[in-house]
Design a protein around this motif. Sequence first.
Motif, short mmCIF file in Angstrom:
data_model
loop_
_atom_site.label_atom_id
_atom_site.label_comp_id
_atom_site.label_asym_id
_atom_site.label_seq_id
_atom_site.Cartn_x
_atom_site.Cartn_y
_atom_site.Cartn_z
N ILE A 193 65.46 62.64 43.22
CA ILE A 193 66.11 62.14 42.41
C ILE A 193 65.23 61.22 41.18
O ILE A 193 64.22 61.50 40.86
CB ILE A 193 66.19 60.93 43.53
N TRP A 212 65.07 58.97 37.44
CA TRP A 212 64.41 57.59 36.80
C TRP A 212 65.50 57.09 37.02
O TRP A 212 65.28 55.49 36.35
CB TRP A 212 63.38 57.34 35.82
N LYS A 226 61.59 62.77 46.38
CA LYS A 226 60.40 62.75 46.17
C LYS A 226 61.35 61.88 44.96
O LYS A 226 62.37 62.04 44.25
CB LYS A 226 60.75 64.20 45.81
N GLU A 265 58.81 60.37 38.50
CA GLU A 265 57.61 59.57 38.44
C GLU A 265 57.32 58.55 37.91
O GLU A 265 56.46 57.20 37.79
CB GLU A 265 57.03 60.81 37.44
N THR A 307 69.78 65.46 42.15
CA THR A 307 70.07 64.62 40.57
C THR A 307 68.54 64.49 39.53
O THR A 307 68.28 64.50 40.07
CB THR A 307 70.09 63.49 41.31
N GLY A 308 69.14 64.64 38.21
CA GLY A 308 68.62 65.15 37.39
C GLY A 308 69.01 65.87 36.13
O GLY A 308 70.32 65.92 36.52
N SER A 309 68.21 66.85 35.08
CA SER A 309 68.36 67.67 34.24
C SER A 309 69.08 68.91 34.68
O SER A 309 68.85 69.21 35.71
CB SER A 309 67.58 67.47 33.00
N THR A 345 66.37 71.52 34.54
CA THR A 345 65.50 71.38 36.25
C THR A 345 65.93 71.65 37.43
O THR A 345 66.06 72.62 38.32
CB THR A 345 64.89 69.37 36.37
N CYS A 365 73.71 67.07 37.83
CA CYS A 365 72.82 67.43 37.02
C CYS A 365 73.27 66.60 35.51
O CYS A 365 74.04 65.30 35.19
CB CYS A 365 73.26 68.81 36.03
N CYS A 398 74.23 59.95 33.89
CA CYS A 398 74.96 61.09 33.72
C CYS A 398 75.83 61.10 33.03
O CYS A 398 76.43 62.06 32.56
CB CYS A 398 74.14 62.08 34.75
N GLU A 410 72.91 65.95 25.45
CA GLU A 410 72.71 64.91 26.16
C GLU A 410 71.77 64.31 25.38
O GLU A 410 70.54 64.77 25.27
CB GLU A 410 72.92 65.02 27.25
#
Length: 496
Positions: A163, A165, A189, A192, A241-243, A246, A265, A298, A396
């Motif tokens: 996931i 941030w 996970k 960071e 979930t993220g860019s 990635t 994404c 997003c 983005e």
Amino acid sequence: MATSVPVTLPNGLTYEQPTGLFINNEFIPSSDGELIASINPSTEEVIAEVHAASIEDIDKAVISSRKAFKEVWKNYSIDGISRLLHKLADLFERDREILTSIEAADSGKPQISNASGDIDECVLQFRYYAGWADKRGGTVAEATSDKLGYIVHEPHGVCGQIIPWNYPLAMASWKIGPAIAAGNVIIIKLAENTPLSMLYVGKLIVEAGFPPGVINIVAGHGKIAGNAIATHPGIDKVAFTGSTLTGKSVMAAAAQTLKNVTLECGGKSPMIVFDDADIDQAVKWGHWGIMYNMGQNCSSTSRILIQDTIYDKFVDALVKYTKETYSVGDVYDATKHHGPVISKVQFDKILGYVESGKEQGATLAFGGKAPYEKGYFIEPTIFSDVTDEMKIWKEEIFGPVVCLSKFSTEEEALYRANDTTYGLGSAIFSADISRCLRVSRELDAGTVWINSSNDTSHRIPFGGFKMSGIGSELGQYGLDNYTLKKAIHVNIGSKL
Ligand code: NAD
């Protein structure tokens, strides 16, 4: 090595922050002693250091998860699963003050206007999917009059969930709810930048009564712990979930073991405002659609296409509304609705886009500055006269920056709205419902909002088209991601 530390947050709240890896219902240190410092983006100070999972630690998590799935969870009562999710929701409600205080410090979300809404979201997710736990049963299909297929929906087993941030708790709840209701065990996970609130949730998972290993939670670096999850042969499915960048590497890594993959994404979502729209509402939703959560959504409607006949009026009204509602500052002050962006990296990146917008000839109609010496605060920023070649229109930004541009015909608006590699959200403002429905069908996006923007519901699926993702989360479709369909052929009377 300590796996918790006492923390006093800027609002005076003192609590014990778990910092270990949450595996098998215990907080344990990382095998190689690697730590990640979690920084408060309002003060730029370290709140706490947490243990970062190594490849060996992911192995440990997988062993714990596989054991839990095989020995306990696979045959756990479905009523029991439902009760556990409701209990977790109860604990989120009970600990709202502490969870929102942590989230405000760790992610920079204003405590009342944003972080508290995220708790509501989590509670809704857990309760909604608690209701699905006993309804995931299969179907029956007749092959011929003397043969039928009994189709069972089985859990994948161990699901890895990675996931971002921007919604540390809410994104986790989008993943925990359906995966658990469908009978899976999970390894989450954390990003960071924002590990603290979900590590605290580890304590709530124990208190709720989840058996050890059903929900394992690890902080860690993407390239190490995230990649280990994507490649691990003991993990059956990965949800990310993220860019988009990635997401591609997660998909490639997961291909090694042919894992089932779902991806949520990035986006560069358009909003189209036709000249018959209620301008006051379009302005308010347009502002909300990009500025909420400091633009770190997003599906932010970050490109607003406005029909030429109302363009000037809309630009003036949006600038006026943004000026009037401007409330950048202390995330613990209930009158403030706009906190810092997540990190120095994002702060520099967003201000870089603001410079690029100016250099490429867009008009800076509002904001664009960092108003404080300390903290990663950026003003709500409005660019008008943006054209399709500009970087701020194409890429983005993932910050509080909106691009306004004028169009003349419906065809032009549609072409330009769809002229992107992304396809997550989109919005239309018009009083003509026939036009709204016609345009909705032509927009290449997983979500179309008619006369609103960026409002999700736990009951309605959410997912991306094109390079914004694979699969849908939320609602019944979200549950579907977490089951395998097994066909059991039943021969009633057919003889060879
Ligand atoms: P990111 O892709 O950098 O990180 C997301 C997660 O992936 C983090 O936990 C990170 O540690 C992990 N990761 C990084 N590299 C990895 C690798 N090689 N293998 C496995 N895991 C890895 O994204 P971010 O900066 O944290 O979040 C912002 C992005 O997320 C934006 O692009 C945004 O649009 C997107 N997003 C999408 C949705 C959606 O539902 N579509 C929701 C929120 C955020």
